[in-house]
Motif scaffolding. Structure first.
Motif, PDB file in Angstrom:
ATOM      1  N   ALA A  42      31.519  49.354  41.783  1.00 30.11           N
ATOM      2  CA  ALA A  42      32.786  49.329  41.030  1.00 30.11           C
ATOM      3  C   ALA A  42      33.973  49.538  41.969  1.00 30.11           C
ATOM      4  O   ALA A  42      35.019  48.897  41.808  1.00 30.11           O
ATOM      5  CB  ALA A  42      32.768  50.386  39.926  1.00 30.11           C
ATOM      6  N   HIS A  43      33.829  50.404  42.963  1.00 33.45           N
ATOM      7  CA  HIS A  43      34.912  50.602  43.936  1.00 33.45           C
ATOM      8  C   HIS A  43      35.156  49.333  44.755  1.00 33.45           C
ATOM      9  O   HIS A  43      36.312  48.992  45.047  1.00 33.45           O
ATOM     10  CB  HIS A  43      34.598  51.772  44.875  1.00 33.45           C
ATOM     11  CG  HIS A  43      34.985  53.105  44.321  1.00 33.45           C
ATOM     12  ND1 HIS A  43      36.279  53.426  43.965  1.00 33.45           N
ATOM     13  CD2 HIS A  43      34.244  54.220  44.088  1.00 33.45           C
ATOM     14  CE1 HIS A  43      36.327  54.671  43.532  1.00 33.45           C
ATOM     15  NE2 HIS A  43      35.106  55.179  43.579  1.00 33.45           N
ATOM     16  N   LEU A  44      34.097  48.619  45.111  1.00 34.16           N
ATOM     17  CA  LEU A  44      34.280  47.351  45.823  1.00 34.16           C
ATOM     18  C   LEU A  44      35.039  46.351  44.953  1.00 34.16           C
ATOM     19  O   LEU A  44      35.911  45.623  45.437  1.00 34.16           O
ATOM     20  CB  LEU A  44      32.926  46.778  46.248  1.00 34.16           C
ATOM     21  CG  LEU A  44      32.222  47.529  47.369  1.00 34.16           C
ATOM     22  CD1 LEU A  44      30.781  47.043  47.517  1.00 34.16           C
ATOM     23  CD2 LEU A  44      32.969  47.386  48.686  1.00 34.16           C
ATOM     24  N   LEU A  45      34.730  46.327  43.670  1.00 31.69           N
ATOM     25  CA  LEU A  45      35.453  45.455  42.736  1.00 31.69           C
ATOM     26  C   LEU A  45      36.911  45.878  42.600  1.00 31.69           C
ATOM     27  O   LEU A  45      37.797  45.029  42.476  1.00 31.69           O
ATOM     28  CB  LEU A  45      34.751  45.449  41.380  1.00 31.69           C
ATOM     29  CG  LEU A  45      33.513  44.563  41.331  1.00 31.69           C
ATOM     30  CD1 LEU A  45      32.553  45.021  40.240  1.00 31.69           C
ATOM     31  CD2 LEU A  45      33.915  43.115  41.137  1.00 31.69           C
ATOM     32  N   ARG A  46      37.154  47.176  42.623  1.00 36.13           N
ATOM     33  CA  ARG A  46      38.529  47.695  42.580  1.00 36.13           C
ATOM     34  C   ARG A  46      39.335  47.131  43.748  1.00 36.13           C
ATOM     35  O   ARG A  46      40.456  46.640  43.568  1.00 36.13           O
ATOM     36  CB  ARG A  46      38.491  49.224  42.632  1.00 36.13           C
ATOM     37  CG  ARG A  46      39.834  49.887  42.845  1.00 36.13           C
ATOM     38  CD  ARG A  46      39.686  51.381  43.136  1.00 36.13           C
ATOM     39  NE  ARG A  46      38.892  51.691  44.300  1.00 36.13           N
ATOM     40  CZ  ARG A  46      39.331  51.664  45.564  1.00 36.13           C
ATOM     41  NH1 ARG A  46      40.582  51.328  45.817  1.00 36.13           N
ATOM     42  NH2 ARG A  46      38.531  51.979  46.565  1.00 36.13           N
ATOM     43  N   VAL A  47      38.750  47.167  44.930  1.00 39.50           N
ATOM     44  CA  VAL A  47      39.439  46.646  46.118  1.00 39.50           C
ATOM     45  C   VAL A  47      39.639  45.137  45.996  1.00 39.50           C
ATOM     46  O   VAL A  47      40.702  44.615  46.346  1.00 39.50           O
ATOM     47  CB  VAL A  47      38.653  46.987  47.404  1.00 39.50           C
ATOM     48  CG1 VAL A  47      39.279  46.308  48.621  1.00 39.50           C
ATOM     49  CG2 VAL A  47      38.589  48.489  47.603  1.00 39.50           C
ATOM     50  N   GLN A  48      38.644  44.440  45.482  1.00 38.18           N
ATOM     51  CA  GLN A  48      38.793  42.997  45.318  1.00 38.18           C
ATOM     52  C   GLN A  48      39.892  42.653  44.314  1.00 38.18           C
ATOM     53  O   GLN A  48      40.565  41.637  44.463  1.00 38.18           O
ATOM     54  CB  GLN A  48      37.472  42.364  44.913  1.00 38.18           C
ATOM     55  CG  GLN A  48      36.493  42.327  46.069  1.00 38.18           C
ATOM     56  CD  GLN A  48      35.235  41.570  45.733  1.00 38.18           C
ATOM     57  OE1 GLN A  48      34.558  41.874  44.757  1.00 38.18           O
ATOM     58  NE2 GLN A  48      34.926  40.587  46.548  1.00 38.18           N
TER      59      GLN A  48
END
Length: 175
Positions: A110-116
Motif C-alpha cells: 500500500a505504501h508503494l501504491l501511495r508513492v505511485q
C-alpha cells in the motif's frame, strides 16, 4: 536513424517520442492496477478485497485519459474520497505521525501504491506544463489515490498488530 519496431511489441505506444508522456502515464496506471491486484491478494477481509477490485477498475478507467478523455465520474471520485476519509477516521492517532514505510507485507505494498499516486500527480503536472489541458478531477483522483493507500497502509499494519515507527526529520521541523 530508423527506429526498429518489433512485431512482438507489447503495447502499440511504447515507441512514442520521449517528450510524449501519455504512454508513461498509461504504464504507471497499469503498474498501479497490477500492484493493487497484488495488495488484494494479500488481504483476507472480503469487503476490502471487493473495495480494492473497485479501486483497481477505477485506475484502469483513468489509464487512457491523456490519450482520449476522462471517463471517471464525479460520483466515483466522491466515492474514492469517502473511502479515503473512512480509512483515515479508522486510523485515528496513527494518521498524525510521519511514519517509516514499514510493517506487514500488505501495508508495504500500500505504501508503494501511495508513492505511485504521487508519481502520477507529478507526471500529470509535467503533461500540463507541456501545454496540455487535463480535467481537475484527474489531479484530484491521483492525489486521492495516494491518500487512500496511505491510510490503508496504516490500517493494514494495525490489523496485523504492527506498530508504526515514527520518523523525525533532521531537515524539517515538527509541525
Amino acid at each position: 536513424m530508423s527506429l526498429y519496431r518489433s512485431p512482438y511489441e507489447a503495447y502499440p505506444f511504447l515507441c512514442d517520442a520521449g517528450e510524449d508522456l501519455r504512454c508513461d502515464f498509461e504504464l504507471l496506471t497499469d503498474e498501479m492496477t497490477s500492484r493493487t491486484g497484488l495488495l488484494r491478494s494479500l488481504v483476507k477481509d472480503e469487503a476490502l478485497k471487493a473495495e480494492l477490485l473497485w479501486v483497481c477498475e477505477l485506475i484502469y478507467h483513468m489509464n487512457p485519459t491523456l490519450r482520449t478523455r476522462l471517463t471517471v465520474t464525479e460520483e466515483e471520485c466522491a466515492h474514492l474520497l469517502e473511502l479515503a476519509a473512512g480509512w483515515k477516521a479508522r486510523c485515528g492517532e496513527r494518521c498524525k505521525l510521519f511514519v517509516l514505510t514499514q510493517g506487514c507485507e500488505a501495508a508495504c505494498v500500500a505504501h508503494l501504491l501511495r508513492v505511485q499516486g504521487k508519481q502520477l500527480v507529478r507526471l500529470i503536472y509535467r503533461w500540463v506544463e507541456k501545454g496540455h489541458e487535463v480535467p481537475d478531477r484527474l489531479l484530484d483522483l491521483a492525489n486521492l489515490l495516494s491518500g487512500y493507500f496511505f491510510y490503508l497502509a496504516l490500517h493494514l499494519n494495525e490489523v496485523e498488530g504492527v506498530d508504526e515507527v515514527p520518523y523525525v526529520s533532521r531537515n524539517y521541523p515538527a509541525r
